[in-house]
Design an enzyme around this catalytic site. Structure first.
Site, PDB file in Angstrom:
ATOM      1  N   CYS A   1       5.747   1.304  10.488  1.00 12.51           N
ATOM      2  CA  CYS A   1       4.927   0.194   9.512  1.00 12.51           C
ATOM      3  C   CYS A   1       4.721  -0.965  10.323  1.00 12.51           C
ATOM      4  O   CYS A   1       5.788  -1.426  10.987  1.00 12.51           O
ATOM      5  CB  CYS A   1       5.897   0.088   8.349  1.00 12.51           C
ATOM      6  SG  CYS A   1       5.414  -1.218   7.209  1.00 12.51           S
ATOM      7  N   THR A   2       3.690  -1.819  10.425  1.00 12.47           N
ATOM      8  CA  THR A   2       3.458  -2.735  11.097  1.00 12.47           C
ATOM      9  C   THR A   2       4.149  -3.993  10.727  1.00 12.47           C
ATOM     10  O   THR A   2       4.305  -5.097  11.429  1.00 12.47           O
ATOM     11  CB  THR A   2       1.836  -3.241  11.270  1.00 12.47           C
ATOM     12  OG1 THR A   2       1.524  -3.300   9.820  1.00 12.47           O
ATOM     13  CG2 THR A   2       1.353  -2.237  12.206  1.00 12.47           C
TER      14      THR A   2
ATOM     15  N   CYS B   1      -2.409  -0.993   9.961  1.00 13.56           N
ATOM     16  CA  CYS B   1      -1.510  -0.531   8.757  1.00 13.56           C
ATOM     17  C   CYS B   1      -1.196   0.802   9.031  1.00 13.56           C
ATOM     18  O   CYS B   1      -2.207   1.671   8.813  1.00 13.56           O
ATOM     19  CB  CYS B   1      -1.829  -0.987   7.524  1.00 13.56           C
ATOM     20  SG  CYS B   1      -1.208  -0.397   6.119  1.00 13.56           S
ATOM     21  N   ASN B   2      -0.018   1.147   9.316  1.00 13.94           N
ATOM     22  CA  ASN B   2       0.194   2.677   9.445  1.00 13.94           C
ATOM     23  C   ASN B   2      -0.184   3.650   8.091  1.00 13.94           C
ATOM     24  O   ASN B   2      -0.638   4.570   7.978  1.00 13.94           O
ATOM     25  CB  ASN B   2       1.738   3.065   9.495  1.00 13.94           C
ATOM     26  CG  ASN B   2       2.063   2.352  10.982  1.00 13.94           C
ATOM     27  OD1 ASN B   2       2.273   3.332  11.868  1.00 13.94           O
ATOM     28  ND2 ASN B   2       2.409   1.207  11.156  1.00 13.94           N
ATOM     29  N   THR B   3       0.141   3.066   7.058  1.00 16.13           N
ATOM     30  CA  THR B   3      -0.135   3.625   5.602  1.00 16.13           C
ATOM     31  C   THR B   3      -1.610   3.500   5.712  1.00 16.13           C
ATOM     32  O   THR B   3      -2.236   4.976   5.308  1.00 16.13           O
ATOM     33  CB  THR B   3       0.411   2.692   4.225  1.00 16.13           C
ATOM     34  OG1 THR B   3       1.607   2.441   4.380  1.00 16.13           O
ATOM     35  CG2 THR B   3       0.225   3.447   3.121  1.00 16.13           C
TER      36      THR B   3
ATOM     37  N   TYR C   1       0.809  -1.010   0.111  1.00 14.85           N
ATOM     38  CA  TYR C   1       0.110  -0.046  -0.179  1.00 14.85           C
ATOM     39  C   TYR C   1       1.044   1.270   0.126  1.00 14.85           C
ATOM     40  O   TYR C   1       0.439   2.316  -0.534  1.00 14.85           O
ATOM     41  CB  TYR C   1      -0.975   0.165   1.417  1.00 14.85           C
ATOM     42  CG  TYR C   1      -2.085  -0.864   1.342  1.00 14.85           C
ATOM     43  CD1 TYR C   1      -2.411  -1.767   0.168  1.00 14.85           C
ATOM     44  CD2 TYR C   1      -2.902  -0.683   2.314  1.00 14.85           C
ATOM     45  CE1 TYR C   1      -3.525  -2.623   0.296  1.00 14.85           C
ATOM     46  CE2 TYR C   1      -4.274  -1.726   2.461  1.00 14.85           C
ATOM     47  CZ  TYR C   1      -4.471  -2.359   1.489  1.00 14.85           C
ATOM     48  OH  TYR C   1      -5.379  -3.129   1.326  1.00 14.85           O
ATOM     49  N   GLY C   2       1.972   1.091   0.419  1.00 16.50           N
ATOM     50  CA  GLY C   2       2.995   2.426   0.903  1.00 16.50           C
ATOM     51  C   GLY C   2       3.419   3.212  -0.315  1.00 16.50           C
ATOM     52  O   GLY C   2       3.972   4.084  -0.348  1.00 16.50           O
TER      53      GLY C   2
HETATM   54  N1  DGL Z   1       2.167  -2.939   7.197  1.00 19.94           N
HETATM   55  C1  DGL Z   1       1.892  -1.671   6.212  1.00 19.94           C
HETATM   56  C2  DGL Z   1       2.172  -0.541   7.044  1.00 19.94           C
HETATM   57  O1  DGL Z   1       2.078  -0.292   8.531  1.00 19.94           O
HETATM   58  C3  DGL Z   1       2.776  -1.895   5.262  1.00 19.94           C
HETATM   59  C4  DGL Z   1       2.232  -0.976   4.094  1.00 19.94           C
HETATM   60  C5  DGL Z   1       2.621  -1.466   2.759  1.00 19.94           C
HETATM   61  O2  DGL Z   1       1.953  -2.347   2.120  1.00 19.94           O
HETATM   62  O3  DGL Z   1       3.262  -0.857   1.669  1.00 19.94           O
HETATM   63  O4  DGL Z   1       2.409   0.620   6.621  1.00 19.94           O
END
Ligand code: DGL
Length: 292
Positions: free
Chosen positions: A191-192, A75-77, A44-45
């Protein structure tokens, strides 16, 4: 009206949210958890807010049928780009994210320092959103922040590399060296996915730097929310010893089950495949359509 026996939904783009699942299972051992890994659309990032918000909206619409007592955007994003929007769109659901608990923990770890130096590593989208800066500055106005996008880490982790893998160490060295040269007091794993590499990160930054794991903080935050809503599920002798875990993915790769089981230290049931077409259809059927 929700009930303590209703499940908790945890969602992420892939494996990262399992760090929150692991922390939740330690904190709330009797709760049933439904985990969603958007494995067909990770990462997602590197995507825009409109795209990520559409994904998150689809996933929440899908799980509404399960009447969850709480939904964690692990998910932080997705938290940075979509939490406020989906909270507005699903006012009947209780939804939380990972950034506020992470920011709170970072400030607490800085102790009494008035102007601590806080390093944050996260995806490009999370860094660009400035969500951590805002959340930390609200609590410690003079905190200085060093933000570092670390886009290679999610694909490396999704590939199943271990913390002691030379490629992991090389990437971490490249990403963390500029932060370490600036003598940070705290490092936020924004980021998790990153807590999966926590041992390698801690070894690299040394014990003078507090490493903040957004997954642990998020689990504590969920427990607090459930407790204040009277929705904690208690264990009792006639109940199962622990809550169940059911996984859902958008791409049923064998790697997910292997890595998820390895990471959680338990055998997991085969994941349920949810097609992205089904998710899109669910979004289209929502009563309130909004421009994206
Ligand atoms: N675990 C997602 C986060 O905390 C990963 C994001 C990604 O898929 O790039 O941002």
């Amino acid at each position: 009206m929700s009930s303590p026996d209703a499940p908790i939904v945890v969602l992420d783009s892939g494996l990262g949210g399992l760090t929150v699942v692991r922390a939740l299972r330690a904190t709330l051992p009797y709760d049933d958890i439904l985990y969603f890994g958007d494995t067909a659309r990770v990462p997602y990032g590197s995507k825009t807010a409109a795209t990520v918000t559409s994904f998150v909206r689809q996933i929440i619409a899908y799980f509404r049928e399960f009447s969850p007592k709480h939904i964690v955007i692990a998910c932080n994003t997705a938290t940075a780009l979509s939490l406020a929007t989906v909270r507005g769109e699903f006012p009947d659901l209780s939804i939380s994210g990972v950034i506020e608990p992470g920011a709170r923990a970072a400030v607490a770890a800085a102790g009494s320092k008035v102007a601590p130096v806080i390093g944050i590593i996260a995806t490009e989208a999370t860094i660009r959103s400035r969500a951590y800066e805002r959340a930390i500055h609200r609590r410690r106005t003079l905190a200085r922040m060093l933000l570092r996008p670390t886009p290679l880490l999610v694909p490396i982790i999704e590939e199943g590399r271990n913390p002691d893998d030379p490629l992991v160490k090389l990437a971490l060295h490249q990403y963390l060296s500029p932060l370490l040269q600036r003598a940070i007091d705290v490092l936020v794993l924004g980021c998790t996915h990153y807590p999966i590499l926590k041992s390698a990160i801690e070894a690299m930054v040394g014990h003078e730097v507090s490493v903040i794991d957004s997954a642990d903080r998020c689990a504590e935050d969920v427990a607090r929310r459930l407790m204040s809503a009277g929705l904690l599920r208690a264990g009792s002798s006639d109940q199962r010893a622990s809550g169940s875990l059911r996984c859902f993915v958008t791409d049923d790769s064998p790697r997910f089950a292997t890595l998820a089981g390895r990471f959680l230290g338990m055998e997991i049931e085969p994941a349920t495949w949810v097609s992205t077409e089904e998710l899109h259809a669910g979004e289209r059927a929502l009563p309130l359509r909004r421009a994206i």
